[in-house]
Every structure is written in C-alpha cells, then in structure tokens.
Scaffold this motif. Structure first.
Motif, mmCIF file in Angstrom:
data_model
loop_
_atom_site.group_PDB
_atom_site.id
_atom_site.type_symbol
_atom_site.label_atom_id
_atom_site.label_comp_id
_atom_site.label_asym_id
_atom_site.label_seq_id
_atom_site.Cartn_x
_atom_site.Cartn_y
_atom_site.Cartn_z
ATOM 1 N N GLY A 242 0.811 -1.209 0.000
ATOM 2 C CA GLY A 242 0.000 0.000 0.000
ATOM 3 C C GLY A 242 0.845 1.260 0.000
ATOM 4 N N PHE A 243 1.950 1.260 0.733
ATOM 5 C CA PHE A 243 2.821 2.432 0.786
ATOM 6 C C PHE A 243 3.429 2.729 -0.586
ATOM 7 C CE2 PHE A 243 7.147 4.091 1.136
ATOM 8 C CZ PHE A 243 6.936 5.262 1.843
ATOM 9 N N CYS A 277 9.988 4.580 9.547
ATOM 10 C CA CYS A 277 11.118 4.788 8.636
ATOM 11 C C CYS A 277 10.631 5.107 7.221
ATOM 12 C CB CYS A 277 12.018 3.551 8.627
ATOM 13 S SG CYS A 277 12.954 3.303 10.153
ATOM 14 N N LEU A 278 9.660 4.346 6.720
ATOM 15 C CA LEU A 278 9.160 4.600 5.370
ATOM 16 C C LEU A 278 8.443 5.950 5.293
ATOM 17 C CD1 LEU A 278 7.857 1.044 4.371
ATOM 18 C CD2 LEU A 278 9.949 2.192 3.636
ATOM 19 N N THR A 279 7.732 6.322 6.355
ATOM 20 C CA THR A 279 7.089 7.639 6.373
ATOM 21 C C THR A 279 8.130 8.752 6.298
ATOM 22 O OG1 THR A 279 5.250 6.769 7.684
ATOM 23 C CG2 THR A 279 5.567 9.152 7.694
ATOM 24 N N ASN A 280 9.236 8.609 7.033
ATOM 25 C CA ASN A 280 10.302 9.611 6.979
ATOM 26 C C ASN A 280 10.956 9.674 5.603
ATOM 27 O OD1 ASN A 280 9.944 10.379 9.639
ATOM 28 N ND2 ASN A 280 11.476 8.972 10.443
ATOM 29 N N ILE A 281 11.111 8.523 4.950
ATOM 30 C CA ILE A 281 11.669 8.516 3.592
ATOM 31 C C ILE A 281 10.763 9.293 2.654
ATOM 32 C CG2 ILE A 281 12.176 7.020 1.617
ATOM 33 C CD1 ILE A 281 13.137 4.913 3.618
ATOM 34 N N HIS A 282 9.449 9.064 2.758
ATOM 35 C CA HIS A 282 8.491 9.751 1.886
ATOM 36 C C HIS A 282 8.490 11.264 2.145
ATOM 37 C CE1 HIS A 282 4.974 10.588 -0.489
ATOM 38 N NE2 HIS A 282 4.264 10.944 0.576
ATOM 39 N N ARG A 283 8.615 11.664 3.419
ATOM 40 C CA ARG A 283 8.509 13.081 3.768
ATOM 41 C C ARG A 283 9.796 13.856 3.537
ATOM 42 N NH1 ARG A 283 5.477 12.612 9.671
ATOM 43 N NH2 ARG A 283 3.386 12.074 8.897
ATOM 44 N N HIS A 284 10.948 13.244 3.797
ATOM 45 C CA HIS A 284 12.177 14.024 3.888
ATOM 46 C C HIS A 284 13.283 13.632 2.909
ATOM 47 C CE1 HIS A 284 10.396 15.496 7.580
ATOM 48 N NE2 HIS A 284 10.383 14.284 8.117
ATOM 49 N N HIS A 321 22.745 14.178 18.167
ATOM 50 C CA HIS A 321 23.424 13.320 19.132
ATOM 51 C C HIS A 321 23.899 14.090 20.356
ATOM 52 C CE1 HIS A 321 23.327 9.670 16.759
ATOM 53 N NE2 HIS A 321 23.750 10.354 15.721
ATOM 54 N N SER A 322 24.349 15.347 20.156
ATOM 55 C CA SER A 322 24.901 16.096 21.282
ATOM 56 C C SER A 322 23.831 16.759 22.109
ATOM 57 C CB SER A 322 25.907 17.143 20.786
ATOM 58 O OG SER A 322 25.253 18.082 19.939
ATOM 59 N N ALA A 323 22.874 17.390 21.450
ATOM 60 C CA ALA A 323 21.839 18.124 22.181
ATOM 61 C C ALA A 323 20.603 17.290 22.436
ATOM 62 C CB ALA A 323 21.457 19.392 21.406
ATOM 63 N N GLY A 324 20.533 16.090 21.863
ATOM 64 C CA GLY A 324 19.367 15.242 22.076
ATOM 65 C C GLY A 324 18.137 15.732 21.354
ATOM 66 N N VAL A 325 18.312 16.527 20.248
ATOM 67 C CA VAL A 325 17.159 17.060 19.522
ATOM 68 C C VAL A 325 16.710 16.008 18.527
ATOM 69 C CG1 VAL A 325 16.300 18.939 18.087
ATOM 70 C CG2 VAL A 325 18.062 19.383 19.795
ATOM 71 N N LEU A 326 15.805 15.155 18.913
ATOM 72 C CA LEU A 326 15.295 14.094 18.071
ATOM 73 C C LEU A 326 13.823 14.321 17.804
ATOM 74 C CD1 LEU A 326 16.911 11.015 19.827
ATOM 75 C CD2 LEU A 326 17.721 12.147 17.773
ATOM 76 N N GLY A 327 13.389 13.877 16.622
ATOM 77 C CA GLY A 327 11.982 13.972 16.311
ATOM 78 C C GLY A 327 11.167 13.050 17.191
ATOM 79 N N VAL A 328 9.865 13.349 17.247
ATOM 80 C CA VAL A 328 8.981 12.504 18.063
ATOM 81 C C VAL A 328 8.991 11.077 17.559
ATOM 82 C CG1 VAL A 328 6.595 12.168 18.789
ATOM 83 C CG2 VAL A 328 7.544 14.485 18.678
ATOM 84 N N GLY A 329 8.988 10.911 16.211
ATOM 85 C CA GLY A 329 8.987 9.561 15.654
ATOM 86 C C GLY A 329 10.234 8.789 16.012
ATOM 87 N N ILE A 330 11.400 9.431 15.930
ATOM 88 C CA ILE A 330 12.647 8.747 16.266
ATOM 89 C C ILE A 330 12.685 8.406 17.747
ATOM 90 C CG2 ILE A 330 15.153 9.008 16.382
ATOM 91 C CD1 ILE A 330 15.013 10.693 13.885
ATOM 92 N N ARG A 331 12.256 9.329 18.613
ATOM 93 C CA ARG A 331 12.218 9.026 20.043
ATOM 94 C C ARG A 331 11.279 7.859 20.337
ATOM 95 N NH1 ARG A 331 12.210 14.747 20.999
ATOM 96 N NH2 ARG A 331 9.943 14.692 21.269
ATOM 97 N N GLY A 332 10.125 7.854 19.648
ATOM 98 C CA GLY A 332 9.192 6.755 19.864
ATOM 99 C C GLY A 332 9.775 5.414 19.458
#
Length: 372
Positions: A242-243, A277-284, A321-332
C-alpha cells in the motif's frame, strides 16, 4: 579494597599486631646498631633507634610507641652503654643523652598520634560521603527505572487505544457505510429511467465507496488486523504494498520464509519502526527507492531500512546526538526498542548517499508462537 588501605588502618584494630610491629621495629634497629657500632661509634644507637620509634608513632599509636621507646632505651643501655650487659648507670652523659632521646621521641609520638587521629577522622568522613553517594545513586537509579516503566506503559496504552479505534471504525462506521452503499445502489437501479438522478446517485455512491475505503485504510494503518491474525511478515508485506502504491516509491522487501512469529510487543515494535522509517523517507529523503530487510539470527531480529535520498546533514546529526534534539517519531522508535532490550542506529553522511536505519531486538525469550 585491602590493597588501597594504609598499613596503620589494616592493623589499627589488631592490638597484638600493633605491639608486635613496634617491638619488631625496635629490635631490628638495635641489631642494626650492633652492626654499625664499630664504624660509627657510641652515638649510633640513639640515631638508629629513633627511626624505629618514629615508625611506631606513625603506624602503631601512642601505646606501642611508648613500648618502642622503653625497649630502645633498655636495649641501648644493656648492649651499648658501659657497663655492658647491665642496667647500672655510671656515666652522667648517658642520662643527658637518654633525656634528649626521650624528648625527641615524645615529640614524635605526639605528632604521630595526632596524625593518626586526623587520618581516622578523614577516613570516617570519606566513608560517610561514599555512603551518601551510594544512596543518591540508588535514588537516581530508582527514578530512572520509574521513568522507563512509565514510558513502557504509555506505549502500551497507545497501542491498545489504536486497536480500540480501529475496531470501532470497522465495526460501526464501516458497517453503516456498507449498508448505505447497498441502499444507494438499489435506489440507482430503481431510478435509472431518470438519467440526471441516476448520475447524481452514481456520483454519491462513488463518494461513499471512497469514504468506506478511506475508513478501512485508516483503520488498518492504526492497527492492521494482519499483525495479530497472520503475523509480522504478512502485515509488513501488506503495508509496503500500500505504501509503494500511495507514495510511488519503489520498495524492495527482503523477508526470510522462516521468520516465524514473535510476541505481540516485539511484532508491534518492528512494524511501527518500519512504518515510521518509510514515512520519513516519503517526507524528507526525496529518494525514489527504498529497501527493507528483516533477518533473524543469534536470538535477535535485525531490521534494516535504507534509502538513496539526500540523507541527514552532518551538522544536523551532531545536533541530534549532542543536544538530544530528536523527532517525536525517532524518540518513539528508540523508546519502543529500548523497552524490549533492543537498539536503534541511524547512519547518514548527508552527501546524497542516503540513510540507513538498523534496529535490533532480542527475541530469544519472546519467540514463542503467538495465538491467533
């Protein structure tokens, strides 16, 4: 550890050892005096005995030090001061020498005892400080464990809520839309004589069918029934098909035939990671292709998702990696995998060679078959 403990601390609680050390040091000093007397004269005994008294004062305490002074005086008089082998005093100079030795020894005993007391106090304070550090560390570990447990419960509640919403959409709205579609179809058949009305009803029927398909798609994306009924392999094949159709991204899927079933938590975590992961590929990523590969070996499942897009810029990766600024999806994704003892690695150089995401989840203790 015993190797790091000072000598006086090791024998401080052993009274016989304290006296034995003081006595042994004094006897050794007297023996050295006898060996050096022919070379250095009559003043050697006091000079050589004084280090023995110093050693006893520093490491034995004031009582063994007094014993050392007494033995030293007696030994010097008996062996080195005429008349030899007698404690009778015939030379007044010996009295002054003995008094000088006693005075110097007394000062050394006092300083040694003070130093020993100070070391005991410092050692006691150090022990209290180490105990407080251990208590604070235990409190911090307990707080961290509570946070991890809370994260696990939040993720589990999120999955349960998705299942409930998907089931409600399918059982209520989906059934109502299906009935409405049948009614509209019947009405269209009855009104085919009126072309305009038939066209409107046909268009309405198409819209309802589209809505029904959209509801079914949303329900399946929230929580695909195949994941519970047929397992991870079937659910991933269905989702990727479907994706690829929706995103126009060519996805190459590699799945072993003997992947098998895992616990519900493991299958959900892997499916959500592939989905994110596939959603991030499609978006970014702006990548026209993607590759998904699942393998199982050595008691773990390894998942790889790779694209050929623009990647992640180096400064962005350093910031992540240094500041810990990760997206919500990656943190999840990372939190899901960590709760199961797994890991998540993201590799990208930002030079247009794409991004590689690798997830590992241990399944040795969770590889039992899941009931349908």
């Amino acid at each position: 550890m015993q190797e790091d403990t000072p000598l006086y601390a090791r024998i401080a609680n052993n009274t016989p050892a304290l006296y034995a050390v003081a006595l042994a040091g004094t006897v050794v000093a007297l023996l050295v005096c006898r060996a050096l007397r022919p070379l250095l004269g009559d003043y050697v005994p006091y000079i050589v005995a004084f280090p023995a008294v110093t050693f006893a004062a520093l490491y034995g305490g004031w009582r063994p030090s007094v014993l050392s002074v007494a033995v030293a005086l007696a030994g010097v008089k008996y062996w080195f001061i005429p008349p030899l082998h007698s404690f009778r005093i015939s030379d007044p100079a010996y009295v002054w020498g003995s008094l000088a030795f006693l005075l110097a020894s007394g000062l050394m005993v006092a300083m040694g005892d003070q130093r020993r007391r100070e070391n005991d106090r410092l050692r006691s304070e150090q022990g209290e400080l180490e105990q407080r550090v251990r208590e604070r560390t235990a409190e911090l570990d307990s707080a961290n464990q509570s946070l991890r447990d809370l994260s696990a419960r939040l993720l589990e509640s999120q999955d349960d809520e998705r299942r409930r919403i998907a089931r409600e959409l399918h059982d209520s709205v989906g059934q109502t839309l299906a009935a409405l579609t049948m009614n509209l179809s019947a009405a269209r058949d009855d009104l085919e004589r009126i072309a305009k009305t038939a066209d409107v009803l046909t268009d309405s029927e198409s819209m309802v069918q589209a809505m029904s398909e959209e509801v079914r798609t949303i329900s399946h994306l929230l929580h695909p029934p195949l994941l519970d009924e047929a397992g991870l392999s079937s659910a991933i094949r269905w989702y990727i098909a479907g994706f690829a159709e929706r995103s126009k991204i060519d996805v190459d899927l590699e799945l072993p035939d003997d992947l098998g079933r895992f616990s519900r938590e493991v299958e959900t975590a892997i499916f959500r990671t592939v989905q994110e992961c596939l959603t991030n590929i499609h978006r970014h990523s702006e990548s026209p292709i993607a590759r998904v590969r699942l393998t199982r070996s050595d008691g773990q499942v390894r998942m790889e998702v790779q694209d050929r897009g623009k990647g992640i810029a180096p400064e962005k990766r350093i910031e992540m990696h240094s500041a810990g600024v990760l997206g919500v999806g990656i943190r999840g994704m990372r939190e899901r995998l960590r709760q199961l003892g797994g890991t998540l690695e993201i590799s990208s150089d930002g030079n247009g060679t794409g991004t590689l995401v690798v997830a590992r989840v241990p399944v040795a203790s969770a590889s039992a078959k899941v009931a349908a």
